[in-house]
Design a protein around this motif. Structure first.
Motif, PDB file in Angstrom:
ATOM      1  N   LYS A 152       0.851  -1.187   0.000  1.00 37.40           N
ATOM      2  CA  LYS A 152       0.000   0.000   0.000  1.00 37.40           C
ATOM      3  C   LYS A 152       0.889   1.240   0.000  1.00 37.40           C
ATOM      4  O   LYS A 152       1.903   1.280   0.699  1.00 37.40           O
ATOM      5  CB  LYS A 152      -0.927   0.010   1.217  1.00 37.40           C
ATOM      6  N   TYR A 153       0.488   2.221  -0.784  1.00 39.57           N
ATOM      7  CA  TYR A 153       1.252   3.455  -0.907  1.00 39.57           C
ATOM      8  C   TYR A 153       0.389   4.626  -0.463  1.00 39.57           C
ATOM      9  O   TYR A 153      -0.834   4.614  -0.635  1.00 39.57           O
ATOM     10  CB  TYR A 153       1.692   3.690  -2.346  1.00 39.57           C
ATOM     11  N   SER A 154       1.040   5.645   0.082  1.00 44.99           N
ATOM     12  CA  SER A 154       0.354   6.894   0.417  1.00 44.99           C
ATOM     13  C   SER A 154       1.327   8.042   0.239  1.00 44.99           C
ATOM     14  O   SER A 154       2.525   7.933   0.529  1.00 44.99           O
ATOM     15  CB  SER A 154      -0.183   6.863   1.853  1.00 44.99           C
ATOM     16  N   ASP A 170      -1.625  18.367  -8.305  1.00 40.02           N
ATOM     17  CA  ASP A 170      -1.285  17.400  -9.350  1.00 40.02           C
ATOM     18  C   ASP A 170      -2.148  16.137  -9.282  1.00 40.02           C
ATOM     19  O   ASP A 170      -2.563  15.587 -10.310  1.00 40.02           O
ATOM     20  CB  ASP A 170       0.190  16.995  -9.232  1.00 40.02           C
ATOM     21  N   ALA A 171      -2.432  15.652  -8.058  1.00 39.62           N
ATOM     22  CA  ALA A 171      -3.122  14.380  -7.911  1.00 39.62           C
ATOM     23  C   ALA A 171      -4.588  14.443  -8.325  1.00 39.62           C
ATOM     24  O   ALA A 171      -5.249  13.403  -8.429  1.00 39.62           O
ATOM     25  CB  ALA A 171      -3.022  13.888  -6.465  1.00 39.62           C
ATOM     26  N   LEU A 172      -5.104  15.642  -8.602  1.00 40.38           N
ATOM     27  CA  LEU A 172      -6.469  15.721  -9.112  1.00 40.38           C
ATOM     28  C   LEU A 172      -6.579  15.142 -10.516  1.00 40.38           C
ATOM     29  O   LEU A 172      -7.674  14.941 -11.031  1.00 40.38           O
ATOM     30  CB  LEU A 172      -6.950  17.173  -9.100  1.00 40.38           C
ATOM     31  N   ASN A 173      -5.418  14.882 -11.144  1.00 34.10           N
ATOM     32  CA  ASN A 173      -5.438  14.183 -12.435  1.00 34.10           C
ATOM     33  C   ASN A 173      -5.936  12.751 -12.290  1.00 34.10           C
ATOM     34  O   ASN A 173      -6.521  12.192 -13.206  1.00 34.10           O
ATOM     35  CB  ASN A 173      -4.035  14.153 -13.051  1.00 34.10           C
ATOM     36  N   SER A 174      -5.670  12.146 -11.132  1.00 38.06           N
ATOM     37  CA  SER A 174      -6.008  10.740 -10.928  1.00 38.06           C
ATOM     38  C   SER A 174      -7.431  10.602 -10.416  1.00 38.06           C
ATOM     39  O   SER A 174      -8.018  11.529  -9.849  1.00 38.06           O
ATOM     40  CB  SER A 174      -5.035  10.098  -9.928  1.00 38.06           C
ATOM     41  N   GLU A 175      -7.990   9.418 -10.607  1.00 38.94           N
ATOM     42  CA  GLU A 175      -9.305   9.095 -10.095  1.00 38.94           C
ATOM     43  C   GLU A 175      -9.290   7.663  -9.598  1.00 38.94           C
ATOM     44  O   GLU A 175      -8.307   6.943  -9.784  1.00 38.94           O
ATOM     45  CB  GLU A 175     -10.377   9.286 -11.172  1.00 38.94           C
ATOM     46  N   TYR A 176     -10.390   7.282  -8.976  1.00 43.85           N
ATOM     47  CA  TYR A 176     -10.477   5.948  -8.375  1.00 43.85           C
ATOM     48  C   TYR A 176     -10.208   4.862  -9.414  1.00 43.85           C
ATOM     49  O   TYR A 176     -10.788   4.831 -10.478  1.00 43.85           O
ATOM     50  CB  TYR A 176     -11.847   5.763  -7.747  1.00 43.85           C
ATOM     51  N   VAL A 184      -4.632   3.567  -8.081  1.00 44.48           N
ATOM     52  CA  VAL A 184      -5.100   4.556  -7.108  1.00 44.48           C
ATOM     53  C   VAL A 184      -6.421   4.079  -6.497  1.00 44.48           C
ATOM     54  O   VAL A 184      -7.359   3.697  -7.209  1.00 44.48           O
ATOM     55  CB  VAL A 184      -5.291   5.930  -7.775  1.00 44.48           C
ATOM     56  N   THR A 185      -6.486   4.095  -5.166  1.00 45.42           N
ATOM     57  CA  THR A 185      -7.704   3.685  -4.468  1.00 45.42           C
ATOM     58  C   THR A 185      -8.395   4.838  -3.758  1.00 45.42           C
ATOM     59  O   THR A 185      -9.548   4.713  -3.357  1.00 45.42           O
ATOM     60  CB  THR A 185      -7.391   2.599  -3.425  1.00 45.42           C
ATOM     61  N   LYS A 186      -7.699   5.977  -3.618  1.00 45.97           N
ATOM     62  CA  LYS A 186      -8.332   7.111  -2.943  1.00 45.97           C
ATOM     63  C   LYS A 186      -7.621   8.397  -3.315  1.00 45.97           C
ATOM     64  O   LYS A 186      -6.388   8.459  -3.327  1.00 45.97           O
ATOM     65  CB  LYS A 186      -8.287   6.916  -1.418  1.00 45.97           C
ATOM     66  N   VAL A 187      -8.400   9.421  -3.631  1.00 45.00           N
ATOM     67  CA  VAL A 187      -7.888  10.773  -3.855  1.00 45.00           C
ATOM     68  C   VAL A 187      -8.717  11.694  -2.971  1.00 45.00           C
ATOM     69  O   VAL A 187      -9.921  11.851  -3.182  1.00 45.00           O
ATOM     70  CB  VAL A 187      -8.005  11.194  -5.334  1.00 45.00           C
ATOM     71  N   ALA A 188      -8.084  12.276  -1.958  1.00 44.87           N
ATOM     72  CA  ALA A 188      -8.819  13.044  -0.957  1.00 44.87           C
ATOM     73  C   ALA A 188      -8.274  14.459  -0.842  1.00 44.87           C
ATOM     74  O   ALA A 188      -7.233  14.672  -0.201  1.00 44.87           O
ATOM     75  CB  ALA A 188      -8.756  12.336   0.395  1.00 44.87           C
ATOM     76  N   PRO A 189      -8.930  15.454  -1.471  1.00 47.76           N
ATOM     77  CA  PRO A 189      -8.486  16.854  -1.321  1.00 47.76           C
ATOM     78  C   PRO A 189      -8.706  17.330   0.109  1.00 47.76           C
ATOM     79  O   PRO A 189      -9.684  16.984   0.759  1.00 47.76           O
ATOM     80  CB  PRO A 189      -9.375  17.614  -2.306  1.00 47.76           C
ATOM     81  N   SER A 190      -7.770  18.149   0.573  1.00 43.77           N
ATOM     82  CA  SER A 190      -7.883  18.785   1.878  1.00 43.77           C
ATOM     83  C   SER A 190      -7.428  20.232   1.716  1.00 43.77           C
ATOM     84  O   SER A 190      -6.229  20.506   1.619  1.00 43.77           O
ATOM     85  CB  SER A 190      -7.033  18.055   2.923  1.00 43.77           C
ATOM     86  N   GLY A 191      -8.396  21.134   1.652  1.00 46.42           N
ATOM     87  CA  GLY A 191      -8.037  22.512   1.357  1.00 46.42           C
ATOM     88  C   GLY A 191      -7.777  22.681  -0.135  1.00 46.42           C
ATOM     89  O   GLY A 191      -8.125  21.850  -0.968  1.00 46.42           O
ATOM     90  N   ARG A 192      -7.111  23.750  -0.477  1.00 43.01           N
ATOM     91  CA  ARG A 192      -6.904  24.072  -1.889  1.00 43.01           C
ATOM     92  C   ARG A 192      -5.658  23.429  -2.472  1.00 43.01           C
ATOM     93  O   ARG A 192      -5.598  23.161  -3.667  1.00 43.01           O
ATOM     94  CB  ARG A 192      -6.822  25.594  -2.070  1.00 43.01           C
ATOM     95  N   ILE A 227      -3.535  17.367  -1.598  1.00 40.59           N
ATOM     96  CA  ILE A 227      -4.306  16.220  -2.074  1.00 40.59           C
ATOM     97  C   ILE A 227      -3.637  14.951  -1.563  1.00 40.59           C
ATOM     98  O   ILE A 227      -2.486  14.667  -1.901  1.00 40.59           O
ATOM     99  CB  ILE A 227      -4.384  16.168  -3.619  1.00 40.59           C
ATOM    100  N   ALA A 228      -4.341  14.203  -0.725  1.00 43.93           N
ATOM    101  CA  ALA A 228      -3.820  12.942  -0.206  1.00 43.93           C
ATOM    102  C   ALA A 228      -4.233  11.810  -1.135  1.00 43.93           C
ATOM    103  O   ALA A 228      -5.371  11.743  -1.586  1.00 43.93           O
ATOM    104  CB  ALA A 228      -4.338  12.694   1.205  1.00 43.93           C
ATOM    105  N   VAL A 229      -3.266  10.922  -1.401  1.00 46.11           N
ATOM    106  CA  VAL A 229      -3.501   9.831  -2.337  1.00 46.11           C
ATOM    107  C   VAL A 229      -3.145   8.508  -1.662  1.00 46.11           C
ATOM    108  O   VAL A 229      -2.147   8.412  -0.951  1.00 46.11           O
ATOM    109  CB  VAL A 229      -2.663   9.995  -3.624  1.00 46.11           C
ATOM    110  N   GLU A 230      -3.985   7.486  -1.901  1.00 44.97           N
ATOM    111  CA  GLU A 230      -3.680   6.127  -1.472  1.00 44.97           C
ATOM    112  C   GLU A 230      -3.725   5.220  -2.692  1.00 44.97           C
ATOM    113  O   GLU A 230      -4.521   5.449  -3.613  1.00 44.97           O
ATOM    114  CB  GLU A 230      -4.669   5.649  -0.408  1.00 44.97           C
ATOM    115  N   ALA A 231      -2.878   4.206  -2.699  1.00 44.68           N
ATOM    116  CA  ALA A 231      -2.805   3.302  -3.844  1.00 44.68           C
ATOM    117  C   ALA A 231      -2.340   1.927  -3.384  1.00 44.68           C
ATOM    118  O   ALA A 231      -1.834   1.767  -2.265  1.00 44.68           O
ATOM    119  CB  ALA A 231      -1.852   3.860  -4.905  1.00 44.68           C
TER     120      ALA A 231
END
Length: 515
Positions: free
Chosen positions: A363-365, A371-377, A483-491, A494-498
């Motif tokens: 598992k990666y985080s 930048d990570a808003l390019n990715s999706e579930y 990618v299993t999760k893309v979670a924006p926090s503020g502007r 972007i937290a990413v899990e994979a």
């Protein structure tokens, strides 16, 4: 006018006055509607019974007959004046219960009715005079169709060799008629189908979603894959269920699940992929260092899966074991798969789940700015970190063509070359996706020569961020991930899990059950 009145007036004593009970009328029963709300009728039938028999026992023990009148009134619903005011006469001489079912023909409409007896009930012990208003019925128009319902007429021939509790029971295997995919679009006509895509679209439509709120293009793309594989969905929703769960039940048989992307319902399929369209993330655009966790196989873990499904031949529950070559089957996970009715399909889904347990153990985080808003579930990603002797990253300072298919690349970092190994270089394109990997050779500490074929050269002119580089050996130049999760926090966080991508997960997708 010629009557002058009573001639004899005065007090009368010791007089006995008897009332003729035959003229007494009872209280009304009703009003009662003669047909259900929304229905009309032209024929009314009502039932009278004498539950204790009818007549009078004479001194010789015989039964003398009698007759009674029952008054009935019928009016239209909503009106006050009766449309029909009539009498019905019953007669009989019997100790047994008697019954009458008079009918009234009337203009078609909605009516209500009330009834009363004429004459008081004779309550003497030798009299049988109880009258009950037992039932009220109406003839309804015969429907020629039922909206949204399929009807079936059968003639059953049975015998006493069939148990009474089962002689009137029929097993039916229906096939739903839905709009299906033909020539790259959904039809307007309905067709019998067990395809997955029509079910997903139908469920979404049933709760108010339109095609503009569904990723129809992706649904149609997956429909072609499911049809080619023979993936079908056969299931009955016989209880209330959340819409998301209902859709996921159908998608699961096609190795897929539901997500919401940009406000649209989107099906995503866990399927074999390459990294050619993966988005690239390295320490150059990570705001938090890549963290990797790995779970090792322990003796407490299950080493196999038993899948329960409903078999289409017997329509009873059946099971199939799903074991990898290294599994002993000593400790099994139990799962139930709805919508699958063949042993092979149940086995394939069970083996996919077992392969995920065995091969997806990393598992990666990490975090980026936007930048990570390019990715999706469930999209692919190529990851890099700063671990020495593995994938290395840097900034591309310049790139120049060298001949027909090569390019000279200048890096901001000194890359470490391994003797005897083949090396590759990739860069991050302006849309965030990876270009490469391309074979490369060392020129000096900051320059390398890459064979890029027809890949367009990126623009480096100071007006936008220069490309990021990812360098390593041909087998160790990055971490392929899903990618299993893309979670924006503020502007700007972007937290990413994979999870790690491993092609072995899909090794049994077309396998036949071996038990």
């Amino acid at each position: 006018s010629t009557w002058s009145g009573f001639q004899n007036e005065g007090a009368i004593t010791n007089a006995t006055i008897e009332l003729d009970a035959s003229s007494i009328v009872g209280g009304w029963l009703g009003w009662f509607p003669v047909c259900p709300s929304g229905e009309t009728t032209s024929l009314i039938e009502w039932d009278l019974t004498t539950p204790n028999g009818f007549g009078k026992i004479n001194s010789g023990g015989g039964i003398e007959g009698r007759s009674r009148q029952v008054q009935y009134q019928i009016r239209r619903v909503g009106e006050t004046d009766p449309l029909i005011n009539d009498y019905y006469t019953i007669a009989g001489a019997s100790r047994d219960q008697l019954g009458w079912s008079p009918q009234v023909s009337i203009a078609n409409g909605r009516y209500e009715m009330r009834v009363r007896r004429i004459g008081a009930e004779d309550t003497a012990t030798d009299s049988m005079d109880t009258i009950n208003w037992f039932g009220l019925k109406s003839l309804l128009p015969t429907p020629t169709s039922y909206a949204g319902i399929t009807t079936l007429a059968l003639t059953l021939t049975g015998s006493d060799t069939i148990a009474s509790q089962t002689e009137n029971k029929i097993n039916v295997v229906p096939q739903r008629k839905l709009q299906i995919v033909q020539n790259g679009a959904f039809t307007t006509a309905l067709y019998p189908t067990n395809d997955i895509a029509p079910v997903v679209r139908y469920i979404a439509h049933s709760v108010g979603y339109g095609d503009d709120q569904i990723d129809i293009a992706e649904l149609i793309r997956l429909d072609a894959i499911w049809k080619a594989r023979g993936d079908t969905f056969k299931y009955i929703y016989d209880s209330n269920v959340v819409v998301r769960d209902a859709i996921n039940t159908a998608l699961n048989v096609g190795f897929s699940e539901m997500t919401v992307n940009h406000g649209k319902i989107k099906p995503v399929r866990d399927e074999p992929r390459d990294m050619l369209n993966a988005h690239m993330y390295t320490p150059q655009n990570m705001t938090k260092t890549l963290k990797t966790s790995f779970s090792v196989v322990t003796p407490e873990e299950s080493d196999g899966i038993r899948v329960t499904y409903v078999d289409e031949d017997t329509w009873e529950e059946a099971t199939v074991l799903c074991l990898l070559p290294t599994d002993t089957g000593f400790k099994l996970d139990e799962i139930t798969i709805d919508g699958v009715t063949t042993r092979d399909k149940a086995y394939q889904l069970g083996m996919r789940q077992r392969s995920i347990q065995f091969h997806r153990r990393k598992k990666y985080s990490f975090s980026t700015e936007m930048d990570a808003l390019n990715s999706e579930y469930w999209s692919t990603a190529m990851l890099g970190d700063d671990i020495p002797s593995y994938a290395q990253s840097g900034i591309m300072w310049s790139i120049q063509t060298q001949g027909a298919d090569k390019a000279l690349i200048q890096s901001s970092e000194m890359f470490t070359w391994k003797d005897g190994a083949s090396h590759v270089i990739s860069w991050r394109k302006s849309n965030g996706k990876i270009a490469g990997p391309f074979p490369c050779t060392k020129v000096n500490d900051f320059y390398l020569l890459a064979t890029i074929g027809t890949e367009p050269l990126p623009t480096i002119n100071g007006t936008q961020e220069p490309p990021h580089l990812l360098f390593g050996t041909s087998t160790e130049y990055g971490y392929p991930a899903i990618v299993t999760k893309v979670a924006p926090s503020g502007r700007f966080d972007i937290a990413v899990e994979a999870v790690n991508y491993n092609a072995n997960v899909y090794a049994y997708d077309d396998a036949a059950a071996d038990n």
